[in-house]
Design a protein around this motif. Structure first.
Motif, PDB file in Angstrom:
ATOM      1  N   SER A   1       0.830  -1.193   0.000  1.00  0.00           N
ATOM      2  CA  SER A   1       0.000   0.000   0.000  1.00  0.00           C
ATOM      3  C   SER A   1       0.868   1.248   0.000  1.00  0.00           C
ATOM      4  O   SER A   1       2.001   1.229  -0.444  1.00  0.00           O
ATOM      5  CB  SER A   1      -0.925  -0.038   1.220  1.00  0.00           C
ATOM      6  OG  SER A   1      -1.843   1.016   1.163  1.00  0.00           O
TER       7      SER A   1
ATOM      8  N   GLY B   1      -2.620  -2.882  -3.196  1.00  0.00           N
ATOM      9  CA  GLY B   1      -3.103  -3.104  -1.839  1.00  0.00           C
ATOM     10  C   GLY B   1      -3.304  -4.569  -1.595  1.00  0.00           C
ATOM     11  O   GLY B   1      -2.369  -5.340  -1.603  1.00  0.00           O
TER      12      GLY B   1
ATOM     13  N   THR C   1      -6.008   0.466  -4.562  1.00  0.00           N
ATOM     14  CA  THR C   1      -5.478   1.569  -3.757  1.00  0.00           C
ATOM     15  C   THR C   1      -4.435   2.366  -4.537  1.00  0.00           C
ATOM     16  O   THR C   1      -3.695   3.153  -3.947  1.00  0.00           O
ATOM     17  CB  THR C   1      -4.848   1.039  -2.455  1.00  0.00           C
ATOM     18  OG1 THR C   1      -3.804   0.119  -2.772  1.00  0.00           O
ATOM     19  CG2 THR C   1      -5.881   0.349  -1.589  1.00  0.00           C
TER      20      THR C   1
ATOM     21  N   SER D   1      -2.094   1.787   5.704  1.00  0.00           N
ATOM     22  CA  SER D   1      -3.405   2.015   5.101  1.00  0.00           C
ATOM     23  C   SER D   1      -3.962   3.330   5.635  1.00  0.00           C
ATOM     24  O   SER D   1      -3.731   3.681   6.795  1.00  0.00           O
ATOM     25  CB  SER D   1      -4.371   0.878   5.450  1.00  0.00           C
ATOM     26  OG  SER D   1      -3.999  -0.329   4.826  1.00  0.00           O
TER      27      SER D   1
ATOM     28  N   TYR E   1     -10.397   3.861  -1.026  1.00  0.00           N
ATOM     29  CA  TYR E   1     -10.592   4.825   0.049  1.00  0.00           C
ATOM     30  C   TYR E   1     -11.746   5.773  -0.262  1.00  0.00           C
ATOM     31  O   TYR E   1     -12.430   6.252   0.646  1.00  0.00           O
ATOM     32  CB  TYR E   1      -9.310   5.608   0.296  1.00  0.00           C
ATOM     33  CG  TYR E   1      -8.152   4.726   0.730  1.00  0.00           C
ATOM     34  CD1 TYR E   1      -8.308   3.805   1.755  1.00  0.00           C
ATOM     35  CD2 TYR E   1      -6.912   4.818   0.109  1.00  0.00           C
ATOM     36  CE1 TYR E   1      -7.257   2.996   2.152  1.00  0.00           C
ATOM     37  CE2 TYR E   1      -5.858   4.017   0.503  1.00  0.00           C
ATOM     38  CZ  TYR E   1      -6.034   3.110   1.521  1.00  0.00           C
ATOM     39  OH  TYR E   1      -5.003   2.301   1.921  1.00  0.00           O
TER      40      TYR E   1
END
Length: 806
Positions: free
Chosen positions: A163, A253, A307, A432, A659
């Motif tokens: 990530s 991710g 991600t 994260s 996100y």
């Protein structure tokens, strides 16, 4: 008869003995938990033998599950408590059941005695613990109060292998010699980052250049220079030069099949004034300013989303996305038709038989998940004031432990002048991002602190500040009040203030923030009254009874309702933005009718926003934010206008897809479970603040920082014990509010509006206080060129504050 000492507070609630709990204000918060009365838990084989009958099996398992305590610690605690009550139990031989007379005497004692006397009497009867042991129990309940959240952090850390992150420990030229500054480019920083973040193992060539050390625990990185040559010509000075932080590229991710459920942090300030009983020069009112937080786990799995950061080119941003489109207007109209049809069958007498044919819930992509009960964990109280910069930094530093982080390190061989090499340990921190929600002031403070430094550690990397919806609804209510409410319009028939006087709603005031609930309920009732009055006008009848009779006389009553609603929305509701449609007032305009249309339009938009939250529909809420951007701009609500623009920038451009969806769909809390029971995350924070403030009130003279911290930590455990008790005993404690019927108030308002024919067109008619009002004028007054220029200026500021642009 053996009694479980933890099955106490629920008994007070379930038996309606509110007086018993309310008379403990002079004691500690423990009185709300352990004021005793008989629980009726008999000793059976399922009772934990090591607790000596002190704890029932259900309560023991509840504490062990929530607090994460080992059985040995709980056993020691139960032994201590049992020894303190064994004497009273033995002296009560022959009285296996407490008589009703004794219970009545206990109730009388609670009414007449103070807290110490209550404990001294009931403890001797074996009905409660002592104050000291109760405080010990609360300390135990508050132990590891956040262990559930730390478990979430641990699980997400396992999935945080590729990530986002940053590098620390990179060498600088000063570590060796100013003359070797040109060799910095040969350190291989880019290739190092690519190797450590690659989904495949490094190649042999890269391994020969960089020696992998292995995983280490997350610590504060330091530059570690180790000589690889016996020569001491190059000095090592790691303490003088801080490590550098360089952003590195992010990967997908979670590339495996693991399910990724994130969580959200929500915080708000807790302000309370404590007045002394005897005010003196050295004993004045104390203002408490603390910070309260909780965590809530996502109910939707976003493992399939990437991600990868989005490459943002400022010139390529399409500002048209931030305006309501034709598709947005169409979808809004469709939702309003559903809401208005629901109002008809619920509020008009004679149409209730059609309720089964109305749409109770507007479905969306994640309706099933949003009907699940939210898992909420209170994280306690920090004795910090968010208005103080240093305290706010400490708050974020304390919350940073909940950022899922993994740290790895490698050694990098660095060549300096003269052919000497040194091995420099470089640490790479992967993490994260976690949304951190709050009101506008809290979020603005957080953004300012996070953007204060370019260093990943100092910037407390990992937080995504997110505005919440309850305070936004309050701001939109202020827009409506500024537009439509005036205490000088009592003589203008059909205005909000005049209708407020008609039904004598004296709790509706000019300042919405002082009583949002009263103003919001009144606005909702006024909107329904305008809907019914408009329907009466369109149907050509005079009252609700005639309207329902006309509808029910048709072959298909529900079809007649839908047809009437469609006509009503198309003729009486205007909520749309079309560039360049601003028109000046003309003599043929009926300002009274325009005022009624504006009230109906703004009221329905408010109900659309509330229903979107209730259903947990992120897309509907985001659509409302588009309209709010224009309304906040037109009414000069500068800060919330920025937030309306920022939340759309976050979703469409700044945040990676995973996100972005987490931010959009994780902003709701469902405390009870079931469809249509969601509330905004910051409203749930207000509920927890209310519980905490009530607990502080019951502390009496013991409002010490230690007691307040103890109360904040024990909130989650106590709630869990109450729920477990209700399940084990079959006692149902409803949390629904009972409200009085508004039928009479609604009838009065509809009659007032219909008699004055506010929806009939009479050219030149106007209100004295609102002489030139026009429906949808706020949106039509927006200058798109100026707004685009404003957006262009704000884009640079938002990107500068965004962690993904560093």
């Amino acid at each position: 008869m053996y009694r479980c000492k933890l099955c106490v507070a629920p008994v007070l609630q379930s038996q309606g003995r509110k007086q018993l709990a309310s008379l403990t204000s002079a004691s500690c918060v423990a009185e709300l938990v352990d004021l005793a009365c008989e629980s009726g838990t008999a000793k059976t084989e399922s009772t934990q033998t090591y607790a000596s009958g002190y704890l029932c099996n259900k309560c023991f398992n509840s504490i062990a599950k929530y607090s994460g305590l080992k059985e040995e610690l709980l056993y020691k605690l139960s032994k201590v408590h049992h020894s303190s009550s064994s004497a009273s139990s033995s002296s009560g031989a022959g009285t296996s059941e407490i008589s009703q007379g004794t219970k009545r005497k206990a109730d009388a004692a609670l009414q007449e005695a103070n807290a110490v006397k209550v404990y001294s009497r009931l403890q001797k009867l074996g009905l409660c613990l002592s104050i000291t042991n109760t405080l010990k129990l609360l300390d135990v309940l508050g132990t590891n109060h956040d262990h559930i959240v730390m478990g979430w952090v641990k699980e997400l850390s396992k999935l945080t292998t590729t990530s986002h992150g940053f590098i620390t420990g990179l060498p600088t030229a000063k570590m060796f010699n100013d003359s070797v500054s040109s060799t910095y480019s040969s350190f291989g920083v880019d290739s190092l980052a690519e190797n450590l973040y690659a989904s495949t193992p490094p190649s042999s060539s890269s391994l020969s250049e960089y020696s992998f050390v292995g995983n280490i625990s997350p610590i504060t990185p330091e530059v570690s220079c180790v000589s690889s040559d016996e020569s001491d010509d190059i000095p090592s000075e790691p303490s003088e030069y801080p490590p550098q932080s360089t952003p590195v590229p992010a990967g997908i991710g979670n590339e495996g099949n693991e399910e990724w459920y994130g969580f959200r942090l929500v915080g708000d300030n807790v302000d309370k004034n404590v007045k002394p009983r005897d005010m003196r020069l050295n004993s004045q009112t104390t203002s408490l300013h603390y910070f309260h937080t909780y965590a809530v786990k996502d109910r939707i799995c976003f493992s399939h989303l990437s991600t990868d950061p989005i490459e943002i080119v400022q010139d390529s941003i399409n500002f048209e996305m931030f305006y309501p489109t034709v598709g947005d207007n169409t979808q809004l109209v469709s939702n309003l038709e559903t809401l208005v049809a629901r109002m008809f069958v619920q509020r008009i007498p004679g149409l209730q038989s059609l309720s089964a044919e109305a749409t109770p819930h507007i479905k969306h992509l994640y309706s099933k998940q949003m009907a699940l009960k939210s898992e909420v964990v209170p994280l306690g109280v920090m004795l910090k004031n968010e208005n103080v910069l240093g305290d706010m930094i400490n708050i974020l530093d304390g919350l940073h432990q909940y950022i899922p982080t993994t740290t790895t390190s490698q050694t990098l061989d660095v060549c300096a002048e003269g052919g000497h090499t040194r091995a420099v340990e470089v640490k790479l921190h992967n993490f994260s991002y976690i949304p951190l929600g709050g009101d506008q002031l809290t979020i603005a403070r957080i953004r300012g602190i996070l953007s204060n430094s370019d260093n990943g550690e100092e910037r407390l990397e990992g937080f995504v500040p997110v505005i919440e919806d309850w305070h936004t609804k309050m701001c939109f209510m202020e827009v409506i009040w500024k537009r439509l409410y005036s205490s000088c319009s009592g003589m203008d028939t059909g205005t909000l203030f005049q209708l407020r006087n008609v039904i004598n709603r004296r709790n509706v005031i000019t300042d919405v923030s002082k009583d949002l609930t009263a103003c919001e309920e009144f606005m909702q009732l006024a909107t329904i009254a305008h809907v019914v009055s408009a329907a009466i006008h369109i149907a050509g009848v005079t009252n609700m009874s005639e309207l329902s009779s006309k509808i029910m006389s048709t072959d298909k009553p529900m079809a007649a309702v839908k047809s009437l609603v469609k006509t009503l929305i198309s003729e009486m509701v205007r909520i749309e933005y079309i560039a360049g449609t601003s028109e000046s007032a003309c003599p043929s305009i009926d300002s009274v009718q325009e005022y009624a249309k504006e009230t109906l339009s703004l009221g329905l938009l408010l109900l659309e926003f509330k229903d979107g939250i209730r259903e947990g529909d992120g897309n509907r809420v985001l659509r409302c934010w588009k309209y709010f951007l224009l309304f906040f701009r037109a009414t000069k609500h500068k800060n919330y206008c920025i937030e309306a623009f920022n939340i759309q920038m976050q979703y469409y451009y700044i945040l990676p897809k995973r996100y972005a969806e987490q931010m959009l769909w994780g902003r709701f809390i469902n405390s009870e479970g079931g469809p249509g029971h969601n509330i905004p995350a910051d409203l749930h924070m207000e509920h927890l603040n209310k519980l905490l403030k009530g607990t502080i009130c019951h502390l009496g003279a013991n409002k010490t920082p230690q007691a307040i911290i103890r109360a904040g930590k024990a909130l989650g455990a106590l709630k869990y014990i109450l729920e477990e008790f209700d399940r084990s005993t079959g006692v149902w404690v409803t949390t629904n509010h009972t409200t009085r019927s508004e039928a009479e108030d609604l009838m009065k308002m509809v009659t007032e509006l219909s008699q004055n024919k506010v929806f009939s067109h009479k050219p030149g008619r106007k209100h004295q206080i609102f002489p030139s009002i026009q429906c949808n004028k706020l949106l039509e007054s927006i200058n798109q060129k100026k707004l685009d220029l404003w957006m262009t200026q704000k884009v640079g500021e938002i990107l500068k504050l965004s962690p993904f642009s560093h």
